[in-house]
Design a protein around this motif. Sequence first.
Motif, PDB file in Angstrom:
ATOM      1  N   UNK A  72       0.832  -1.197   0.000  1.00 35.88           N
ATOM      2  CA  UNK A  72       0.000   0.000   0.000  1.00 35.88           C
ATOM      3  C   UNK A  72       0.874   1.258   0.000  1.00 35.88           C
ATOM      4  N   UNK A  73       1.945   1.246   0.792  1.00 35.45           N
ATOM      5  CA  UNK A  73       2.848   2.400   0.834  1.00 35.45           C
ATOM      6  C   UNK A  73       3.533   2.592  -0.514  1.00 35.45           C
ATOM      7  N   UNK A  74       3.941   1.523  -1.165  1.00 31.72           N
ATOM      8  CA  UNK A  74       4.584   1.618  -2.478  1.00 31.72           C
ATOM      9  C   UNK A  74       3.615   2.191  -3.501  1.00 31.72           C
ATOM     10  N   UNK A  78       4.101   5.918  -5.120  1.00 31.53           N
ATOM     11  CA  UNK A  78       4.402   5.977  -6.553  1.00 31.53           C
ATOM     12  C   UNK A  78       3.662   7.122  -7.237  1.00 31.53           C
ATOM     13  N   UNK A  79       2.658   7.686  -6.583  1.00 29.54           N
ATOM     14  CA  UNK A  79       1.925   8.824  -7.128  1.00 29.54           C
ATOM     15  C   UNK A  79       2.390  10.150  -6.527  1.00 29.54           C
ATOM     16  N   UNK A  80       3.461  10.147  -5.801  1.00 33.74           N
ATOM     17  CA  UNK A  80       4.007  11.385  -5.220  1.00 33.74           C
ATOM     18  C   UNK A  80       5.368  11.646  -5.852  1.00 33.74           C
ATOM     19  N   UNK A  81       6.182  12.481  -5.241  1.00 33.02           N
ATOM     20  CA  UNK A  81       7.491  12.813  -5.800  1.00 33.02           C
ATOM     21  C   UNK A  81       8.495  11.660  -5.676  1.00 33.02           C
ATOM     22  N   UNK A  82       8.064  10.501  -5.097  1.00 29.84           N
ATOM     23  CA  UNK A  82       8.903   9.304  -5.025  1.00 29.84           C
ATOM     24  C   UNK A  82       8.716   8.427  -6.263  1.00 29.84           C
TER      25      UNK A  82
END
Length: 86
Positions: A72-74, A78-82
Motif C-alpha cells: 500500500x505504501x509503495x 508511486x503517485x508522489x514525488x517518489x
Amino acid sequence: MQMIKSDLDEQLLTDIAAATGGKFFRAQNAEKLREIYDTIDKMEKTQIKTKMFTSYSDRFFAWLIAGCILLFAESLLSHTWFRRIP
C-alpha cells in the motif's frame, strides 16, 4: 497426617471383585501401595498404543499485514514525488 474414617464395605468390594474376575486392593500405607502397584503392573497384559498429534498454529498473519502495508505504501508513494524516473 490426619486419619480419616472410611465407611468402605471391604467384604462387598471383595465379593464384587471376585464375581467380575478382578481383585480388590486396600492400601493402608505407602509400602502396601507400592506392593499393589507392582502387582497391578504384573497383571497388565495389554500394550497401550498411542497416537501422537502435532498442533500447528499459523504465524504468517503478522508478515501478511506488514507486506500489505508495504505494498500500500509503495502504491501510494508511486503517485508522489517518489515516482520512478522513466
